[in-house]
Design a protein around this motif. Sequence first.
Motif, PDB file in Angstrom:
ATOM      1  N   LYS A   1     -19.142  -6.389   2.982  1.00  0.00           N
ATOM      2  CA  LYS A   1     -18.849  -5.913   1.632  1.00  0.00           C
ATOM      3  C   LYS A   1     -17.417  -6.297   1.252  1.00  0.00           C
ATOM      4  O   LYS A   1     -16.535  -6.421   2.107  1.00  0.00           O
ATOM      5  N   THR A   2     -17.195  -6.474  -0.048  1.00  0.00           N
ATOM      6  CA  THR A   2     -15.867  -6.822  -0.548  1.00  0.00           C
ATOM      7  C   THR A   2     -15.100  -5.570  -0.941  1.00  0.00           C
ATOM      8  O   THR A   2     -15.625  -4.699  -1.640  1.00  0.00           O
ATOM      9  N   ILE A   3     -13.865  -5.480  -0.500  1.00  0.00           N
ATOM     10  CA  ILE A   3     -12.957  -4.382  -0.831  1.00  0.00           C
ATOM     11  C   ILE A   3     -11.752  -4.993  -1.547  1.00  0.00           C
ATOM     12  O   ILE A   3     -11.014  -5.783  -0.946  1.00  0.00           O
ATOM     13  N   VAL A   4     -11.557  -4.667  -2.812  1.00  0.00           N
ATOM     14  CA  VAL A   4     -10.410  -5.174  -3.567  1.00  0.00           C
ATOM     15  C   VAL A   4      -9.302  -4.127  -3.523  1.00  0.00           C
ATOM     16  O   VAL A   4      -9.535  -2.953  -3.835  1.00  0.00           O
ATOM     17  N   ILE A   5      -8.119  -4.550  -3.125  1.00  0.00           N
ATOM     18  CA  ILE A   5      -6.985  -3.632  -2.981  1.00  0.00           C
ATOM     19  C   ILE A   5      -5.869  -4.073  -3.905  1.00  0.00           C
ATOM     20  O   ILE A   5      -5.390  -5.212  -3.815  1.00  0.00           O
ATOM     21  N   LYS A   6      -5.443  -3.181  -4.799  1.00  0.00           N
ATOM     22  CA  LYS A   6      -4.238  -3.437  -5.583  1.00  0.00           C
ATOM     23  C   LYS A   6      -3.055  -2.931  -4.753  1.00  0.00           C
ATOM     24  O   LYS A   6      -2.924  -1.747  -4.453  1.00  0.00           O
ATOM     25  N   TYR A   7      -2.187  -3.867  -4.398  1.00  0.00           N
ATOM     26  CA  TYR A   7      -1.072  -3.605  -3.492  1.00  0.00           C
ATOM     27  C   TYR A   7       0.205  -3.541  -4.306  1.00  0.00           C
ATOM     28  O   TYR A   7       0.579  -4.505  -4.972  1.00  0.00           O
ATOM     29  N   GLY A   8       0.875  -2.370  -4.268  1.00  0.00           N
ATOM     30  CA  GLY A   8       2.105  -2.224  -5.035  1.00  0.00           C
ATOM     31  C   GLY A   8       2.876  -0.997  -4.615  1.00  0.00           C
ATOM     32  O   GLY A   8       2.523  -0.308  -3.654  1.00  0.00           O
ATOM     33  N   GLY A   9       3.953  -0.705  -5.329  1.00  0.00           N
ATOM     34  CA  GLY A   9       4.756   0.477  -5.047  1.00  0.00           C
ATOM     35  C   GLY A   9       5.533   0.367  -3.748  1.00  0.00           C
ATOM     36  O   GLY A   9       5.868  -0.721  -3.279  1.00  0.00           O
ATOM     37  N   ASN A  10       5.799   1.535  -3.141  1.00  0.00           N
ATOM     38  CA  ASN A  10       6.591   1.580  -1.908  1.00  0.00           C
ATOM     39  C   ASN A  10       5.937   0.828  -0.760  1.00  0.00           C
ATOM     40  O   ASN A  10       6.619   0.380   0.167  1.00  0.00           O
ATOM     41  N   ALA A  11       4.615   0.694  -0.800  1.00  0.00           N
ATOM     42  CA  ALA A  11       3.921  -0.031   0.263  1.00  0.00           C
ATOM     43  C   ALA A  11       4.355  -1.489   0.327  1.00  0.00           C
ATOM     44  O   ALA A  11       4.201  -2.144   1.357  1.00  0.00           O
ATOM     45  N   MET A  12       4.922  -1.997  -0.790  1.00  0.00           N
ATOM     46  CA  MET A  12       5.409  -3.372  -0.821  1.00  0.00           C
ATOM     47  C   MET A  12       6.897  -3.478  -0.522  1.00  0.00           C
ATOM     48  O   MET A  12       7.434  -4.583  -0.464  1.00  0.00           O
ATOM     49  N   VAL A  13       7.550  -2.336  -0.321  1.00  0.00           N
ATOM     50  CA  VAL A  13       9.009  -2.323  -0.188  1.00  0.00           C
ATOM     51  C   VAL A  13       9.450  -1.964   1.221  1.00  0.00           C
ATOM     52  O   VAL A  13      10.268  -2.664   1.825  1.00  0.00           O
ATOM     53  N   GLU A  14       8.919  -0.869   1.763  1.00  0.00           N
ATOM     54  CA  GLU A  14       9.347  -0.405   3.087  1.00  0.00           C
ATOM     55  C   GLU A  14       8.759  -1.297   4.182  1.00  0.00           C
ATOM     56  O   GLU A  14       7.551  -1.554   4.196  1.00  0.00           O
ATOM     57  N   GLU A  15       9.609  -1.753   5.088  1.00  0.00           N
ATOM     58  CA  GLU A  15       9.169  -2.689   6.120  1.00  0.00           C
ATOM     59  C   GLU A  15       8.045  -2.111   6.973  1.00  0.00           C
ATOM     60  O   GLU A  15       7.085  -2.810   7.321  1.00  0.00           O
ATOM     61  N   ARG A  16       8.153  -0.837   7.317  1.00  0.00           N
ATOM     62  CA  ARG A  16       7.120  -0.190   8.137  1.00  0.00           C
ATOM     63  C   ARG A  16       5.766  -0.232   7.439  1.00  0.00           C
ATOM     64  O   ARG A  16       4.732  -0.530   8.046  1.00  0.00           O
TER      65      ARG A  16
ATOM     66  N   VAL B   1      -5.262  -4.921   6.717  1.00  0.00           N
ATOM     67  CA  VAL B   1      -6.098  -5.939   6.071  1.00  0.00           C
ATOM     68  C   VAL B   1      -6.722  -6.860   7.120  1.00  0.00           C
ATOM     69  O   VAL B   1      -7.899  -7.232   7.029  1.00  0.00           O
ATOM     70  N   ILE B   2      -5.931  -7.212   8.127  1.00  0.00           N
ATOM     71  CA  ILE B   2      -6.443  -8.069   9.203  1.00  0.00           C
ATOM     72  C   ILE B   2      -7.571  -7.358   9.960  1.00  0.00           C
ATOM     73  O   ILE B   2      -8.617  -7.957  10.258  1.00  0.00           O
ATOM     74  N   LEU B   3      -7.380  -6.081  10.246  1.00  0.00           N
ATOM     75  CA  LEU B   3      -8.415  -5.322  10.947  1.00  0.00           C
ATOM     76  C   LEU B   3      -9.708  -5.302  10.133  1.00  0.00           C
ATOM     77  O   LEU B   3     -10.800  -5.495  10.687  1.00  0.00           O
ATOM     78  N   MET B   4      -9.596  -5.063   8.831  1.00  0.00           N
ATOM     79  CA  MET B   4     -10.787  -5.071   7.979  1.00  0.00           C
ATOM     80  C   MET B   4     -11.548  -6.385   8.117  1.00  0.00           C
ATOM     81  O   MET B   4     -12.771  -6.400   8.238  1.00  0.00           O
ATOM     82  N   LYS B   5     -10.800  -7.490   8.084  1.00  0.00           N
ATOM     83  CA  LYS B   5     -11.439  -8.802   8.166  1.00  0.00           C
ATOM     84  C   LYS B   5     -12.093  -9.012   9.517  1.00  0.00           C
ATOM     85  O   LYS B   5     -13.215  -9.518   9.614  1.00  0.00           O
ATOM     86  N   TYR B   6     -11.423  -8.605  10.587  1.00  0.00           N
ATOM     87  CA  TYR B   6     -11.948  -8.804  11.940  1.00  0.00           C
ATOM     88  C   TYR B   6     -13.260  -8.066  12.160  1.00  0.00           C
ATOM     89  O   TYR B   6     -14.130  -8.535  12.906  1.00  0.00           O
ATOM     90  N   ILE B   7     -13.419  -6.889  11.538  1.00  0.00           N
ATOM     91  CA  ILE B   7     -14.630  -6.098  11.785  1.00  0.00           C
ATOM     92  C   ILE B   7     -15.703  -6.342  10.731  1.00  0.00           C
ATOM     93  O   ILE B   7     -16.697  -5.616  10.685  1.00  0.00           O
ATOM     94  N   GLY B   8     -15.492  -7.363   9.882  1.00  0.00           N
ATOM     95  CA  GLY B   8     -16.583  -7.803   9.022  1.00  0.00           C
ATOM     96  C   GLY B   8     -16.497  -7.462   7.557  1.00  0.00           C
ATOM     97  O   GLY B   8     -17.405  -7.793   6.787  1.00  0.00           O
ATOM     98  N   LEU B   9     -15.419  -6.802   7.112  1.00  0.00           N
ATOM     99  CA  LEU B   9     -15.238  -6.546   5.688  1.00  0.00           C
ATOM    100  C   LEU B   9     -14.569  -7.762   5.047  1.00  0.00           C
ATOM    101  O   LEU B   9     -13.994  -8.611   5.736  1.00  0.00           O
ATOM    102  N   ASN B  10     -14.616  -7.825   3.729  1.00  0.00           N
ATOM    103  CA  ASN B  10     -13.959  -8.906   2.999  1.00  0.00           C
ATOM    104  C   ASN B  10     -12.876  -8.328   2.076  1.00  0.00           C
ATOM    105  O   ASN B  10     -13.131  -8.050   0.911  1.00  0.00           O
TER     106      ASN B  10
END
Length: 296
Positions: free
Chosen positions: A24-39, A48-57
């Motif tokens: 299945k396809t999962i669309v993620i809008k990526y923004g805010g603090n998640a794009m700023v803090e290194e952690r 995102v990599i884990l999602m792809k490895y286990i078969g999601l798109n």
Amino acid sequence: MQEIIAKANVLMEALPYIKRFRNKTIVIKYGGNAMVEERLKEGFAKDVILMKYIGLNPVVVHGGGPQIGQVLKEMGRETHFVQGMRVTDSATMDVVEMVLGGKVNKEIVGNINRHGGKAVGLSGKDGNLVRARKLEMKAINPQTLTPEIIDVGMVGEVESVDPSVITALEDNNFIPVIAPIGVGLAGETYNINADLVAGKVAGALRAEKLILLTDVEGVKDKQGRLISTIDIGKVPDLINDGTISGGMIPKVNCCIDAVEEGVTKTHIIDGRMEHACLLEIFTDKGIGTAIARFNP
């Protein structure tokens, strides 16, 4: 030993969701603090990599308003906003495209690839992915009390989405990362709100989920308590009584549009929380606010 068993229980809780969302396809809008803090940036890339490895798109659509503002400031260019939209003349549009399509996009792609994923950066120009038209903004003239059109320059809205370039990448095990830039019929470039692009892309792909990462927990009631689910039919009443207000209104409307275009479920979640996407997708309780057609 109990700690090890607890980890196994977490994996078992995720199992039915892995089965349900495989392919299945999962669309993620990526923004805010998640794009700023290194952690958080590192955590998002690994999620995102884990999602792809286990078969999601997973398909990522990113913002970049603060980064654009910083570059404009360093260049000595003033920024003006009208109703939350950045006034974008041709020179500013050049900067927007450079920052979104270049600096920000490639940083996200690089983070994913550095941690073992296979990401490819796109803008709406690639493969005519996002066809756009000029956004017409209207306001009431305080003197004449009549509506008038406000020109905010090269700010656009989505006219259509051709997802063929996305599906081609998905079929070859790549993770698409999309900058919210659209192209007009005459080849002109438009700056588009990333939430709107994510919603339209999700609709075109008939995605299983649209997830909007924000800097708030989700939609809250008037007592400040998180609302875990909202049926799209209830949204007008929640807007009219002030429960949904301000900047949350366009996000919720984006979710409604996506559901009406075929997305199964949409979510507004707190991107400040580590592994927010995984917690939403693979746990029984989930996080944030889910918006869908719960009462067909």
